[in-house]
Design a protein around this motif. Structure first.
Motif, PDB file in Angstrom:
ATOM      1  N   ARG A  28      36.363  11.786 -23.698  1.00  0.00           N
ATOM      2  CA  ARG A  28      36.977  10.606 -23.099  1.00  0.00           C
ATOM      3  C   ARG A  28      38.490  10.618 -23.234  1.00  0.00           C
ATOM      4  NH1 ARG A  28      33.938   5.179 -25.047  1.00  0.00           N
ATOM      5  NH2 ARG A  28      32.137   5.366 -23.699  1.00  0.00           N
ATOM      6  N   SER A  29      38.959  11.178 -24.351  1.00  0.00           N
ATOM      7  CA  SER A  29      40.396  11.211 -24.615  1.00  0.00           C
ATOM      8  C   SER A  29      41.115  12.243 -23.764  1.00  0.00           C
ATOM      9  CB  SER A  29      40.632  11.522 -26.090  1.00  0.00           C
ATOM     10  OG  SER A  29      40.079  12.777 -26.414  1.00  0.00           O
ATOM     11  N   GLY A  30      40.369  13.086 -23.037  1.00  0.00           N
ATOM     12  CA  GLY A  30      40.976  14.097 -22.191  1.00  0.00           C
ATOM     13  C   GLY A  30      41.077  15.463 -22.854  1.00  0.00           C
ATOM     14  N   ARG A  40      24.301  26.158 -30.717  1.00  0.00           N
ATOM     15  CA  ARG A  40      24.184  25.115 -29.684  1.00  0.00           C
ATOM     16  C   ARG A  40      24.883  23.811 -30.076  1.00  0.00           C
ATOM     17  NH1 ARG A  40      23.009  27.306 -25.113  1.00  0.00           N
ATOM     18  NH2 ARG A  40      21.778  25.601 -24.328  1.00  0.00           N
ATOM     19  N   GLY A  41      25.807  23.872 -31.022  1.00  0.00           N
ATOM     20  CA  GLY A  41      26.561  22.689 -31.426  1.00  0.00           C
ATOM     21  C   GLY A  41      27.756  22.470 -30.514  1.00  0.00           C
ATOM     22  N   THR A  42      28.149  21.207 -30.330  1.00  0.00           N
ATOM     23  CA  THR A  42      29.321  20.889 -29.531  1.00  0.00           C
ATOM     24  C   THR A  42      30.382  20.288 -30.436  1.00  0.00           C
ATOM     25  OG1 THR A  42      28.481  18.706 -28.937  1.00  0.00           O
ATOM     26  CG2 THR A  42      27.989  20.518 -27.428  1.00  0.00           C
ATOM     27  N   PHE A  43      31.644  20.498 -30.069  1.00  0.00           N
ATOM     28  CA  PHE A  43      32.742  20.002 -30.886  1.00  0.00           C
ATOM     29  C   PHE A  43      34.014  20.005 -30.064  1.00  0.00           C
ATOM     30  CE2 PHE A  43      32.550  24.530 -31.312  1.00  0.00           C
ATOM     31  CZ  PHE A  43      33.869  24.944 -31.302  1.00  0.00           C
ATOM     32  N   GLN A  44      35.051  19.380 -30.584  1.00  0.00           N
ATOM     33  CA  GLN A  44      36.376  19.394 -29.985  1.00  0.00           C
ATOM     34  C   GLN A  44      37.260  20.270 -30.854  1.00  0.00           C
ATOM     35  OE1 GLN A  44      36.201  14.786 -28.701  1.00  0.00           O
ATOM     36  NE2 GLN A  44      38.188  15.564 -29.168  1.00  0.00           N
ATOM     37  N   GLY A  45      38.243  20.896 -30.251  1.00  0.00           N
ATOM     38  CA  GLY A  45      39.174  21.719 -31.011  1.00  0.00           C
ATOM     39  C   GLY A  45      40.101  20.884 -31.866  1.00  0.00           C
ATOM     40  N   ARG A  46      40.416  19.679 -31.411  1.00  0.00           N
ATOM     41  CA  ARG A  46      41.326  18.778 -32.122  1.00  0.00           C
ATOM     42  C   ARG A  46      40.828  17.356 -31.896  1.00  0.00           C
ATOM     43  NH1 ARG A  46      46.330  15.981 -30.792  1.00  0.00           N
ATOM     44  NH2 ARG A  46      45.990  16.527 -28.621  1.00  0.00           N
ATOM     45  N   TYR A  47      40.892  16.531 -32.918  1.00  0.00           N
ATOM     46  CA  TYR A  47      40.472  15.143 -32.803  1.00  0.00           C
ATOM     47  C   TYR A  47      41.682  14.224 -32.891  1.00  0.00           C
ATOM     48  CZ  TYR A  47      35.678  16.685 -33.429  1.00  0.00           C
ATOM     49  OH  TYR A  47      34.467  17.303 -33.264  1.00  0.00           O
ATOM     50  N   ILE A  48      41.661  13.153 -32.123  1.00  0.00           N
ATOM     51  CA  ILE A  48      42.747  12.176 -32.163  1.00  0.00           C
ATOM     52  C   ILE A  48      42.554  11.225 -33.337  1.00  0.00           C
ATOM     53  CG2 ILE A  48      43.739  10.199 -30.963  1.00  0.00           C
ATOM     54  CD1 ILE A  48      43.243  11.611 -28.362  1.00  0.00           C
TER      55      ILE A  48
END
Length: 57
Positions: A28-30, A40-48
């Motif tokens: 959502r943050s872009g 099969r895990g999902t993640f973001q490279g950086r979190y706000i």
């Protein structure tokens, strides 16, 4: 002849692999989301938000 820098791939926070990572859309943050094909895990490279980073789950 110059060597091109390899694109840095984030490591999977679940299984620590780097070689089986692919893009998996956007949050959502872009920011880009990634999916590990090994676990099969999902993640973001950086979190706000600091509450969503590793260690705060």
């Amino acid at each position: 002849m110059t060597l091109l820098k390899q694109r840095q791939r984030p490591a999977c926070p679940h299984c620590d692999t780097v070689t089986q990572i692919r893009k998996h859309g956007k949050a959502r943050s872009g920011l880009p989301r990634y999916m590990c094909l090994g676990c099969r895990g999902t993640f973001q490279g950086r979190y706000i938000y600091p509450g969503l980073s590793n260690g705060w789950e």
